[in-house]
Design an enzyme around this catalytic site. Structure first.
Site, PDB file in Angstrom:
ATOM      1  N   ASP A 108       0.820  -1.166  -0.109  1.00 15.51           N
ATOM      2  CA  ASP A 108       0.011  -0.084  -0.134  1.00 15.51           C
ATOM      3  C   ASP A 108       0.897   1.072  -0.203  1.00 15.51           C
ATOM      4  O   ASP A 108       0.438   2.486   0.312  1.00 15.51           O
ATOM      5  CB  ASP A 108      -0.839   0.001   1.085  1.00 15.51           C
ATOM      6  CG  ASP A 108      -0.337  -0.034   2.346  1.00 15.51           C
ATOM      7  OD1 ASP A 108       0.996  -0.300   2.558  1.00 15.51           O
ATOM      8  OD2 ASP A 108      -1.025   0.252   3.454  1.00 15.51           O
ATOM      9  N   LYS A 159       7.230   3.366  15.877  1.00 16.52           N
ATOM     10  CA  LYS A 159       6.415   4.434  16.224  1.00 16.52           C
ATOM     11  C   LYS A 159       6.784   4.999  17.678  1.00 16.52           C
ATOM     12  O   LYS A 159       6.167   4.783  18.602  1.00 16.52           O
ATOM     13  CB  LYS A 159       4.902   3.850  16.624  1.00 16.52           C
ATOM     14  CG  LYS A 159       4.464   3.097  15.080  1.00 16.52           C
ATOM     15  CD  LYS A 159       2.917   3.267  15.127  1.00 16.52           C
ATOM     16  CE  LYS A 159       2.566   2.726  13.760  1.00 16.52           C
ATOM     17  NZ  LYS A 159       2.807   1.533  13.340  1.00 16.52           N
ATOM     18  N   ASP A 218       2.346   6.484   1.845  1.00 17.44           N
ATOM     19  CA  ASP A 218       1.731   5.470   2.255  1.00 17.44           C
ATOM     20  C   ASP A 218       0.242   5.770   2.153  1.00 17.44           C
ATOM     21  O   ASP A 218      -0.309   6.752   2.757  1.00 17.44           O
ATOM     22  CB  ASP A 218       2.139   5.502   3.691  1.00 17.44           C
ATOM     23  CG  ASP A 218       1.115   4.293   4.773  1.00 17.44           C
ATOM     24  OD1 ASP A 218       0.267   4.044   4.278  1.00 17.44           O
ATOM     25  OD2 ASP A 218       1.601   4.295   5.945  1.00 17.44           O
TER      26      ASP A 218
HETATM   27  P1  GTP Z   1      -5.283  -1.029   8.399  1.00 17.17           P
HETATM   28  O1  GTP Z   1      -6.215  -2.129   8.841  1.00 17.17           O
HETATM   29  O2  GTP Z   1      -5.951   0.072   8.216  1.00 17.17           O
HETATM   30  O3  GTP Z   1      -4.134  -0.670   9.321  1.00 17.17           O
HETATM   31  O4  GTP Z   1      -4.517  -1.302   7.268  1.00 17.17           O
HETATM   32  P2  GTP Z   1      -3.649  -2.978   6.702  1.00 17.17           P
HETATM   33  O5  GTP Z   1      -4.392  -4.073   7.320  1.00 17.17           O
HETATM   34  O6  GTP Z   1      -3.372  -2.911   5.390  1.00 17.17           O
HETATM   35  O7  GTP Z   1      -2.318  -2.717   7.817  1.00 17.17           O
HETATM   36  P3  GTP Z   1      -1.249  -2.127   7.390  1.00 17.17           P
HETATM   37  O8  GTP Z   1      -1.452  -0.570   6.763  1.00 17.17           O
HETATM   38  O9  GTP Z   1      -0.219  -1.973   8.242  1.00 17.17           O
HETATM   39  O10 GTP Z   1      -0.298  -2.767   6.306  1.00 17.17           O
HETATM   40  C1  GTP Z   1       0.737  -2.535   5.640  1.00 17.17           C
HETATM   41  C2  GTP Z   1       0.745  -3.556   4.303  1.00 17.17           C
HETATM   42  O11 GTP Z   1       0.873  -4.918   4.693  1.00 17.17           O
HETATM   43  C3  GTP Z   1      -0.484  -3.662   3.678  1.00 17.17           C
HETATM   44  O12 GTP Z   1       0.000  -3.796   2.197  1.00 17.17           O
HETATM   45  C4  GTP Z   1      -1.154  -4.890   4.252  1.00 17.17           C
HETATM   46  O13 GTP Z   1      -2.079  -5.465   2.998  1.00 17.17           O
HETATM   47  C5  GTP Z   1      -0.166  -5.653   4.285  1.00 17.17           C
HETATM   48  N1  GTP Z   1      -0.458  -6.570   5.474  1.00 17.17           N
HETATM   49  C6  GTP Z   1      -0.681  -6.177   6.726  1.00 17.17           C
HETATM   50  N2  GTP Z   1      -0.775  -7.335   7.675  1.00 17.17           N
HETATM   51  C7  GTP Z   1      -0.726  -8.484   6.874  1.00 17.17           C
HETATM   52  C8  GTP Z   1      -0.852  -9.893   7.205  1.00 17.17           C
HETATM   53  O14 GTP Z   1      -1.216 -10.199   8.167  1.00 17.17           O
HETATM   54  N3  GTP Z   1      -0.623 -10.811   6.184  1.00 17.17           N
HETATM   55  C9  GTP Z   1      -0.377 -10.059   4.809  1.00 17.17           C
HETATM   56  N4  GTP Z   1      -0.251 -11.002   3.964  1.00 17.17           N
HETATM   57  N5  GTP Z   1      -0.192  -8.917   4.664  1.00 17.17           N
HETATM   58  C10 GTP Z   1      -0.428  -7.801   5.619  1.00 17.17           C
END
Ligand code: GTP
Length: 330
Positions: A108, A159, A218
């Site tokens: 993302d 953080k 981001d």
């Molecule tokens: P929020 O729920 O809004 O925090 O978004 P998010 O679930 O995408 O979490 P975050 O922005 O912290 O994740 C950063 C990147 O890692 C994103 O591209 C997510 O799709 C990916 N990501 C986060 N957690 C996981 C996980 O448990 N497994 C996988 N495969 N990807 C993850």
């Protein structure tokens, strides 16, 4: 080289846009975010992409049934439950079988980062892992990294409290890893690369980082998602997008906004700093300001939206006023 792209998160901060779709399938100027990410990788010699999936894997599989995204072949690893950022790397690489240097990306993040440079730096320093860094004014929301002059990571703090960050260089979400990193990640459980793997590698002295100031965003919140669209629209990225045709009444006023394919904007309506996905209808004299509207949203005549995020197929009736108390940035 293989790039493992993490796209399995729930994207809760972007709800309701992510109620039916993974975050990376949301459009940036009409093109799904994942195509921007993979298209950029292709310009740096990546030949194969491994998608690390969890939430809504069908969103990707249905959109790219021929096994290619932006012309690059992809494979998928679907986690049975969320494994966290390092657990996802472990799970995906166990599925794909990795025996050479590989890339890992947060799916993302939109960036024009010179990945070729990052890989060269990683090799020159014989690093076990190398993180791309980005300088930001307020690092407290990110993983903050301090390095020695040659780029060896001294400290990785996720953080930190405001004013306590050891530098303003933050983890930009692109990593070059050696296969030995995989062995450091326990399998079958949730593990965070930021909180567990990187601090361990920093202690071992094998973690390096390279800072570069380039386009980087981001896209995790509505405000940033809106920004990502406007950055492409207003030419702040290296790559541009062709905007799809929309139906605008000649008396409608559209300022700094992305209007999706088949959307219709009525007479005297005003759209400003907003993103409308496909097939939206905005009635006469309505105004949509600083807002994001998902597919097929209906906004009735004279309605007013400010700072709103409206989900797929929702209706805002004639004359309704929806003004967010806060801007959509949380
Ligand atoms: P929020 O729920 O809004 O925090 O978004 P998010 O679930 O995408 O979490 P975050 O922005 O912290 O994740 C950063 C990147 O890692 C994103 O591209 C997510 O799709 C990916 N990501 C986060 N957690 C996981 C996980 O448990 N497994 C996988 N495969 N990807 C993850």
């Amino acid at each position: 080289m293989l790039a493992v792209v993490l796209v399995g998160g729930f994207g809760t901060r972007l709800r309701p846009l992510t109620a039916d779709l993974p975050k990376q399938m949301l459009p940036i100027c009409g093109v799904p975010m994942i195509e921007w990410v993979v298209g950029h990788l292709a310009t740096h010699g990546v030949q194969e992409v491994g998608l690390s999936l969890g939430y809504r894997p069908d969103g990707f599989l249905n959109a790219y049934p021929d096994g290619q995204i932006a012309g690059i072949p992809y494979r998928v690893a679907v986690e049975p439950e969320p494994r966290g950022t390092a657990g996802a790397v472990r799970f995906a690489t166990d599925e794909f079988g990795v025996d050479d240097t590989f890339l890992v990306l947060n799916g993302d993040v939109l960036t024009d980062l010179d990945i070729t440079d990052l890989i060269e730096f990683h090799r020159e320093h014989q690093a076990e892992a190398t993180i791309a860094l980005q300088p930001v004014p307020d690092p407290s929301r990110f993983g903050v990294v301090s390095t020695s002059l040659d780029g060896q990571v001294k400290e990785f703090v996720e953080k930190p409290e405001v004013g306590r960050a050891p530098s303003n260089n933050v983890n930009a979400g692109t990593y070059v890893l050696e296969p030995s990193v995989i062995e450091r990640i326990p399998s079958g459980i949730e593990v965070s690369i930021e909180r567990e793997t990187f601090p361990e590698l920093a202690r071992a002295g094998t973690l390096y980082a390279l800072s570069s100031s380039t386009y980087w965003l981001d896209t995790g919140t509505p405000k940033q998602f809106l920004e990502a669209n406007l950055d492409v629209l207003l030419g702040r990225r290296l790559r541009r997008a062709e905007l799809p045709p929309a139906h605008l009444d000649p008396s409608a006023e559209v300022v700094d906004s992305v209007i999706g394919i088949d959307s219709r904007i009525g007479a005297g309506a005003r759209i400003q700093r907003s993103v409308l996905f496909r097939d939206c209808q905005v009635g006469a004299k309505a105004s949509v300001i600083n807002s994001v509207l998902a597919d097929s949203v209906y906004v009735g005549e004279g309605a007013r939206l400010e700072g709103c995020v409206i989900g797929h197929r929702q209706r805002v009736e004639k004359g309704e006023h929806l003004i967010a108390v806060k801007r959509p940035d949380e």
